[in-house]
Design an enzyme around this catalytic site. Structure first.
Site, PDB file in Angstrom:
ATOM      1  N   CYS A 114     -74.176 -18.433 -44.694  1.00 28.56           N
ATOM      2  CA  CYS A 114     -74.947 -17.610 -45.637  1.00 28.56           C
ATOM      3  C   CYS A 114     -75.024 -18.236 -47.029  1.00 28.56           C
ATOM      4  O   CYS A 114     -75.844 -17.820 -47.848  1.00 28.56           O
ATOM      5  CB  CYS A 114     -74.355 -16.218 -45.725  1.00 28.56           C
ATOM      6  SG  CYS A 114     -74.217 -15.432 -44.131  1.00 28.56           S
ATOM      7  N   HIS A 248     -77.286 -12.889 -52.209  1.00 25.44           N
ATOM      8  CA  HIS A 248     -77.251 -12.887 -50.745  1.00 25.44           C
ATOM      9  C   HIS A 248     -77.113 -11.431 -50.304  1.00 25.44           C
ATOM     10  O   HIS A 248     -76.370 -10.649 -50.904  1.00 25.44           O
ATOM     11  CB  HIS A 248     -76.058 -13.714 -50.251  1.00 25.44           C
ATOM     12  CG  HIS A 248     -75.813 -13.559 -48.787  1.00 25.44           C
ATOM     13  ND1 HIS A 248     -76.814 -13.656 -47.851  1.00 25.44           N
ATOM     14  CD2 HIS A 248     -74.671 -13.289 -48.085  1.00 25.44           C
ATOM     15  CE1 HIS A 248     -76.310 -13.462 -46.648  1.00 25.44           C
ATOM     16  NE2 HIS A 248     -75.020 -13.229 -46.763  1.00 25.44           N
ATOM     17  N   ASN A 278     -78.932  -8.547 -43.002  1.00 23.36           N
ATOM     18  CA  ASN A 278     -78.409  -9.821 -43.500  1.00 23.36           C
ATOM     19  C   ASN A 278     -79.071 -10.955 -42.715  1.00 23.36           C
ATOM     20  O   ASN A 278     -78.797 -11.129 -41.528  1.00 23.36           O
ATOM     21  CB  ASN A 278     -76.881  -9.819 -43.312  1.00 23.36           C
ATOM     22  CG  ASN A 278     -76.221 -11.090 -43.791  1.00 23.36           C
ATOM     23  OD1 ASN A 278     -76.890 -12.091 -44.048  1.00 23.36           O
ATOM     24  ND2 ASN A 278     -74.908 -11.057 -43.894  1.00 23.36           N
TER      25      ASN A 278
HETATM   26  O1  UT7 Z   1     -73.184 -12.848 -44.780  1.00 19.02           O
HETATM   27  C1  UT7 Z   1     -71.856 -13.107 -44.479  1.00 19.02           C
HETATM   28  C2  UT7 Z   1     -71.018 -12.295 -45.280  1.00 19.02           C
HETATM   29  N1  UT7 Z   1     -70.734 -11.036 -44.607  1.00 19.02           N
HETATM   30  C3  UT7 Z   1     -70.171 -10.086 -45.311  1.00 19.02           C
HETATM   31  O2  UT7 Z   1     -69.965 -10.234 -46.482  1.00 19.02           O
HETATM   32  C4  UT7 Z   1     -69.718  -8.849 -44.646  1.00 19.02           C
HETATM   33  C5  UT7 Z   1     -68.734  -8.177 -45.546  1.00 19.02           C
HETATM   34  N2  UT7 Z   1     -68.132  -6.991 -44.936  1.00 19.02           N
HETATM   35  C6  UT7 Z   1     -68.818  -5.866 -44.785  1.00 19.02           C
HETATM   36  O3  UT7 Z   1     -69.975  -5.774 -45.081  1.00 19.02           O
HETATM   37  C7  UT7 Z   1     -68.057  -4.668 -44.269  1.00 19.02           C
HETATM   38  O4  UT7 Z   1     -66.684  -5.011 -44.171  1.00 19.02           O
HETATM   39  C8  UT7 Z   1     -68.575  -4.183 -42.880  1.00 19.02           C
HETATM   40  C9  UT7 Z   1     -69.915  -3.496 -43.059  1.00 19.02           C
HETATM   41  C10 UT7 Z   1     -68.691  -5.342 -41.919  1.00 19.02           C
HETATM   42  C11 UT7 Z   1     -67.595  -3.172 -42.298  1.00 19.02           C
HETATM   43  O5  UT7 Z   1     -67.397  -2.085 -43.215  1.00 19.02           O
HETATM   44  P1  UT7 Z   1     -65.943  -1.586 -43.587  1.00 19.02           P
HETATM   45  O6  UT7 Z   1     -66.089  -0.478 -44.524  1.00 19.02           O
HETATM   46  O7  UT7 Z   1     -65.168  -2.789 -44.048  1.00 19.02           O
HETATM   47  O8  UT7 Z   1     -65.432  -1.046 -42.203  1.00 19.02           O
HETATM   48  P2  UT7 Z   1     -64.148  -1.496 -41.357  1.00 19.02           P
HETATM   49  O9  UT7 Z   1     -64.331  -2.850 -40.779  1.00 19.02           O
HETATM   50  O10 UT7 Z   1     -62.917  -1.247 -42.163  1.00 19.02           O
HETATM   51  O11 UT7 Z   1     -64.179  -0.459 -40.165  1.00 19.02           O
HETATM   52  C12 UT7 Z   1     -64.004   0.943 -40.409  1.00 19.02           C
HETATM   53  C13 UT7 Z   1     -64.174   1.693 -39.099  1.00 19.02           C
HETATM   54  C14 UT7 Z   1     -63.384   1.096 -37.949  1.00 19.02           C
HETATM   55  O12 UT7 Z   1     -62.912   2.157 -37.151  1.00 19.02           O
HETATM   56  P3  UT7 Z   1     -61.377   2.672 -37.294  1.00 19.02           P
HETATM   57  O13 UT7 Z   1     -60.519   1.481 -36.957  1.00 19.02           O
HETATM   58  O14 UT7 Z   1     -61.219   3.109 -38.718  1.00 19.02           O
HETATM   59  O15 UT7 Z   1     -61.300   3.783 -36.316  1.00 19.02           O
HETATM   60  C15 UT7 Z   1     -64.415   0.340 -37.150  1.00 19.02           C
HETATM   61  O16 UT7 Z   1     -64.089   0.219 -35.785  1.00 19.02           O
HETATM   62  O17 UT7 Z   1     -65.558   1.642 -38.698  1.00 19.02           O
HETATM   63  C16 UT7 Z   1     -65.633   1.220 -37.332  1.00 19.02           C
HETATM   64  N3  UT7 Z   1     -66.902   0.505 -37.139  1.00 19.02           N
HETATM   65  C17 UT7 Z   1     -68.044   1.122 -36.824  1.00 19.02           C
HETATM   66  N4  UT7 Z   1     -68.331   2.414 -36.580  1.00 19.02           N
HETATM   67  C18 UT7 Z   1     -69.601   2.718 -36.282  1.00 19.02           C
HETATM   68  C19 UT7 Z   1     -67.134  -0.809 -37.283  1.00 19.02           C
HETATM   69  N5  UT7 Z   1     -68.426  -1.071 -37.041  1.00 19.02           N
HETATM   70  C20 UT7 Z   1     -69.010   0.110 -36.747  1.00 19.02           C
HETATM   71  C21 UT7 Z   1     -70.314   0.489 -36.412  1.00 19.02           C
HETATM   72  N6  UT7 Z   1     -70.575   1.797 -36.197  1.00 19.02           N
HETATM   73  N7  UT7 Z   1     -71.336  -0.396 -36.342  1.00 19.02           N
END
Ligand code: UT7
Length: 321
Positions: A114, A248, A278
């Site tokens: 990215c 980005h 993205n």
């Molecule tokens: O371009 C490359 C650079 N990429 C990035 O910069 C990505 C940066 N990171 C992010 O944008 C965020 O970390 C994400 C959007 C990927 C994830 O958001 P988050 O607030 O960090 O969520 P998390 O990973 O802490 O997950 C929270 C919960 C988890 O469930 P539990 O363990 O709390 O029960 C995940 O399993 O959300 C769950 N989860 C989802 N639920 C519904 C993860 N993906 C999904 C989904 N739908 N698609």
């Protein structure tokens, strides 16, 4: 003293749109979760016949038309892509052939993910400043939909396909004030795409993005904050001198934090994330082209471009448009 200047932009998005509601039918997710956590509402998905090359060509031709130049004027082609047409020849060489030109250097940057567009932009800027070329075609083009595990809800809801292109031309006035590139391989496992060439493994395993989203989120906020300080200090400017942030497009919460860091209202941030998701190395030129074409970014304004991704790799540019 010579500078490089953005003299044309172009972009291309595939026709097919996949909404969050469509995704609800594919994986265990919801529109509310995706919007709340990322800001994404929909993304474009390439048709079967479309590739990073075909999309790059469309964006490139639009950028050249915008700049008022022909393919014969181009002195260098760089394509940032993690989803190249072939391992080799480079997508840039294939594009060069399709544009009917030969001789100029043409290469892909496929390892900066990215951040790839910022790396490509910086390299083109150096060559133009040095005086060795007059016009560079700098592209980000991605078919992210082909490197996603569509059963993994933590990644498949985030990405989209598309291409954006910029023409940098030589100028006696700045232009690109400065570019800044960084990498830190100690974070190599936070975001990666494996290669089937490394060891025998299933194609599906090799060809799907692996990401520790939460870790990456925190890293991004820290490195980008420092990057802004470095970019402004290098030009003896203050944050109040920046008219536009062109970031980005990974997550609206990261973008909001960066706008806050610059004291910029969100109306002064070029955002495409809602409609495009993205698009990795394509996201910065796509956002730039949109904001220029719809008249929000105007000639003479100061833009801060930034990107970050797998590596970790990250980079910025401060630009007088
Ligand atoms: O371009 C490359 C650079 N990429 C990035 O910069 C990505 C940066 N990171 C992010 O944008 C965020 O970390 C994400 C959007 C990927 C994830 O958001 P988050 O607030 O960090 O969520 P998390 O990973 O802490 O997950 C929270 C919960 C988890 O469930 P539990 O363990 O709390 O029960 C995940 O399993 O959300 C769950 N989860 C989802 N639920 C519904 C993860 N993906 C999904 C989904 N739908 N698609």
């Amino acid at each position: 003293m010579k500078y490089s200047k953005i003299i044309g932009t172009g972009s291309y998005l595939p026709e097919k749109v996949l909404t969050n509601f469509d995704l609800e039918k594919i994986v265990d997710t919801s529109n509310d979760w995706i919007v709340d956590r990322t800001g994404i509402h929909q993304r474009h998905i390439a048709a079967e016949y479309e590739t990073s090359l075909s999309m790059a060509e469309k964006a490139a031709r639009r950028a050249m038309a915008d700049a008022g130049i022909t393919p014969a004027d181009i002195g260098m082609i760089i394509i940032a892509t993690t989803t190249p047409e072939k391992i080799f020849p480079s997508t840039a060489c294939l594009l060069q052939q399709q544009l009917g030109i030969g001789g100029c250097p043409a290469f892909d940057l496929n390892s900066s993910a990215c951040a790839g567009f910022m790396y490509a932009f910086s390299i083109a800027d150096q060559y133009i400043r040095h005086g060795s070329i007059k016009y560079a075609l700098v592209i980000g083009s991605e078919v992210m939909s082909r490197i996603l595990d569509w059963t993994d809800r933590t990644t498949c809801v985030l990405f989209g396909d598309g291409a954006g292109a910029v023409i940098l031309g030589q100028s006696n006035e700045p232009g690109v004030f400065s570019t800044h590139l960084h990498a830190d391989g100690t974070h190599k496992d936070v975001l990666y795409l494996d290669s089937i060439l490394r060891k025998p493994m299933a194609v599906e395993e090799a060809l799907s993005i692996k990401m520790s989203g939460n870790q990456l989120f925190k890293l991004a906020v820290n490195i980008l904050g420092d990057l802004f300080d470095e970019t402004l200090a290098a030009n003896s400017l203050n944050k109040s001198d920046v008219d536009w942030l062109v970031p980005h497009q990974a997550n609206i919460r990261i973008i909001q934090a960066m706008a806050k860091k610059l004291d910029l209202p969100m109306e002064r941030v070029a955002i495409t994330l809602e409609e495009q998701g993205n698009t990795s190395s394509a996201s910065i030129p796509l956002a730039l082209d949109k904001a220029i074409r719809d008249g929000r970014i105007k000639k003479g304004e100061t833009l801060l471009l930034e990107g970050f991704g797998g590596g970790l790799a990250w980079g910025s540019a401060l630009v007088n448009y």
